[in-house]
Design an enzyme around this catalytic site. Structure first.
Site, PDB file in Angstrom:
ATOM      1  N   GLY A 193       0.835  -1.200   0.000  1.00 29.32           N
ATOM      2  CA  GLY A 193       0.000   0.000   0.000  1.00 29.32           C
ATOM      3  C   GLY A 193       0.869   1.248   0.000  1.00 29.32           C
ATOM      4  N   ARG A 194       0.373   2.292   0.656  1.00 25.97           N
ATOM      5  CA  ARG A 194       1.104   3.573   0.675  1.00 25.97           C
ATOM      6  C   ARG A 194       2.514   3.398   1.223  1.00 25.97           C
ATOM      7  NH1 ARG A 194      -4.495   5.222   2.439  1.00 25.97           N
ATOM      8  NH2 ARG A 194      -3.926   3.860   4.174  1.00 25.97           N
ATOM      9  N   ILE A 195       2.626   2.746   2.390  1.00 25.98           N
ATOM     10  CA  ILE A 195       3.941   2.636   3.025  1.00 25.98           C
ATOM     11  C   ILE A 195       4.775   1.559   2.327  1.00 25.98           C
ATOM     12  CG2 ILE A 195       5.187   2.243   5.184  1.00 25.98           C
ATOM     13  CD1 ILE A 195       2.606   3.191   6.665  1.00 25.98           C
ATOM     14  N   ARG A 215      -3.597  -8.151  -1.005  1.00 23.42           N
ATOM     15  CA  ARG A 215      -4.834  -8.886  -1.312  1.00 23.42           C
ATOM     16  C   ARG A 215      -4.975  -9.090  -2.817  1.00 23.42           C
ATOM     17  NH1 ARG A 215      -8.566  -5.413   2.704  1.00 23.42           N
ATOM     18  NH2 ARG A 215      -7.434  -3.818   1.555  1.00 23.42           N
ATOM     19  N   SER A 216      -4.437  -8.137  -3.581  1.00 23.50           N
ATOM     20  CA  SER A 216      -4.498  -8.293  -5.049  1.00 23.50           C
ATOM     21  C   SER A 216      -3.235  -7.717  -5.662  1.00 23.50           C
ATOM     22  CB  SER A 216      -5.722  -7.554  -5.598  1.00 23.50           C
ATOM     23  OG  SER A 216      -5.596  -6.174  -5.311  1.00 23.50           O
ATOM     24  N   ARG A 272       1.836  -4.349  12.585  1.00 23.95           N
ATOM     25  CA  ARG A 272       1.226  -4.492  13.901  1.00 23.95           C
ATOM     26  C   ARG A 272       1.742  -5.789  14.492  1.00 23.95           C
ATOM     27  NH1 ARG A 272       0.127   0.113  13.974  1.00 23.95           N
ATOM     28  NH2 ARG A 272      -1.890   1.113  14.009  1.00 23.95           N
ATOM     29  N   ASP A 296       9.417  -3.348  15.315  1.00 25.82           N
ATOM     30  CA  ASP A 296       8.939  -2.079  15.870  1.00 25.82           C
ATOM     31  C   ASP A 296       7.658  -2.290  16.658  1.00 25.82           C
ATOM     32  OD1 ASP A 296       8.780   0.774  16.178  1.00 25.82           O
ATOM     33  OD2 ASP A 296       7.300   0.850  14.553  1.00 25.82           O
ATOM     34  N   GLU A 301       2.029  -4.830  23.441  1.00 24.21           N
ATOM     35  CA  GLU A 301       2.776  -3.592  23.749  1.00 24.21           C
ATOM     36  C   GLU A 301       2.209  -2.930  25.003  1.00 24.21           C
ATOM     37  OE1 GLU A 301       2.701  -1.160  20.224  1.00 24.21           O
ATOM     38  OE2 GLU A 301       3.497  -2.775  19.004  1.00 24.21           O
ATOM     39  N   HIS A 319       7.828   0.810  18.989  1.00 23.19           N
ATOM     40  CA  HIS A 319       6.756   1.349  18.147  1.00 23.19           C
ATOM     41  C   HIS A 319       7.004   2.829  17.811  1.00 23.19           C
ATOM     42  CE1 HIS A 319       2.264   0.692  16.989  1.00 23.19           C
ATOM     43  NE2 HIS A 319       2.865   1.504  16.139  1.00 23.19           N
TER      44      HIS A 319
END
Ligand code: NAP
Length: 356
Positions: A193-195, A215-216, A272, A296, A301, A319
């Site tokens: 995605g973006r990151i 996912r795709s 995550r 991270d 946490e 984090h």
């Protein structure tokens, strides 16, 4: 005042709340360039914080809202009295806004998360109640991608251990063991995605070959796509996780994926803690099933298992993916802008995809 909830209008039935908003016992507050000033003369909407927020977010919140700081965690009686007035929630990416909390807040209109990940918010429950959910995408891409590369370099070149080597006076007795070259290695990105794309952009400068799963497959991206994460791991020297958390990705990185990554492979998790089976990871690191990990984020946490802290083939950071002054200020500004737009009846700068 349930009748005054924006969530009761037509738009709310679609799960999206825009338009004029009636403040409790005050006139309709319409679109405004100075929301803080207008709401100061009218009654200020009540807002509940569900995280310890930075002063540079608390200050604008306190100017525009009557802020109840984490009242739900403290005095149950005081919370019960205020709860029916709460019209907004502001929290961080780790905040929990559960399906159990929402019915206690019948006037709730919006949840604004200072973070891109919103896996702690029950978005289905929010939508069912006509509550908008907003987050802060994009402004943190650079920082999280920078940290992913920093963790990759750190575990491959053993930077943390090298620092200790010098500090502990071990250098005069001989050189450190040789490290692993990162430039030119094979990178697998879990979540493009973006990151994920910002990580790929940086990895290109290191001459890395890049493959991914999502996912795709993404048309237009020049990277190899693997539908199965285990297949991606088998084709990678470095496997970097950057998916959302939540049920769909829980323990996506399991013992099978770690076996596929293999004894020369490194895992980096900036997504995550829930995305990685932490017990399986600890076993794989102990047994040498994989070479090392840079983490991270963690399952529980801020508690990190002693079994992980005792290992020297891991780099552990608390984090800090988006934790720079510049980025946290940009995230705070966006989190406030989402609230400001909502109460001014304007479209939100960044509603979560489910609420658009
Ligand atoms: P994004 O643009 O929504 O990208 C998420 C990517 O994950 C997408 O490519 C998506 O696939 C993929 N994905 C989603 N579910 C998946 C699944 N079940 N299996 C495989 N891939 C899946 O989000 P982003 O802005 O890059 O942020 C990603 C996440 O990074 C956040 O949600 C957050 O959890 C984490 N994050 C961590 C920090 C930190 O401090 N460490 C900071 C910021 C963000 P499709 O493209 O096919 O939909």
């Amino acid at each position: 005042d349930a009748a005054a909830r924006a969530g009761d209008d037509g738009a709310a039935k679609e799960g999206c709340v825009h338009g004029s908003i009636r403040g409790p016992g005050c006139a309709i507050v319409r679109s405004s360039h100075n929301f803080a000033r207008e709401t100061a003369v009218a009654a200020q909407p009540d807002l509940l914080t569900v995280a310890k927020l930075a002063p540079f977010l608390m200050e604008p919140l306190q100017r525009a809202f009557t802020v109840h700081e984490r009242l739900h965690e403290g005095d149950a009686g005081a919370f019960a009295r205020i709860a029916p007035q709460i019209r907004a929630i502001c929290g961080s990416g780790e905040s929990k806004v559960s399906a159990e909390l929402m019915p206690r807040l019948p006037a709730l209109e919006i949840v604004s998360i200072m973070g891109v990940g919103y896996d702690g918010v029950d978005v289905a429950a929010a939508k069912a109640r006509g509550v908008m959910v907003a987050h802060t995408p994009d402004v943190l891409n650079d920082d999280v991608a920078d940290l992913a590369l920093a963790l990759m370099l750190n575990i491959a070149r053993r930077i943390a251990q090298a620092d200790q080597y010098v500090r502990q006076g071990k250098w005069p007795s001989g050189p450190m063991p040789l490290a692993r070259k990162m430039s030119g290695a094979r990178l697998g990105i879990v979540g493009m995605g973006r990151i994920g794309q910002a990580i790929a952009d940086r990895a290109k400068a290191f001459g890395m070959s890049i493959a991914y799963t999502a996912r795709s497959a993404k048309a237009g991206l020049p990277y190899a796509f693997h539908a199965r994460v285990a297949d991606l791991a088998a084709a990678s020297d470095f496997l970097v996780c950057i998916t959302p958390g939540g049920a769909a990705t829980r323990k996506l990185i399991d013992a099978e994926v770690l076996r596929a990554l293999g004894p020369a492979g490194y895992l980096v998790n900036v997504a995550r803690g829930s995305v990685v089976d932490e017990a399986a990871l600890i076993e794989a690191l102990h047994k040498g099933t994989i070479a090392g990990a840079g983490l991270d984020v963690f399952e529980n946490e801020p508690h990190v298992p002693e079994a992980l802290r005792a290992l020297d083939n891991v780099v552990l950071v608390p984090h800090i993916g988006s934790a720079t002054v510049q980025t946290r200020h940009a995230m705070a500004a966006r989190a406030f802008a989402n609230l400001e737009a909502h109460f001014a009846g304007r479209p939100l700068p960044s509603a979560v995809p489910e609420c658009r």
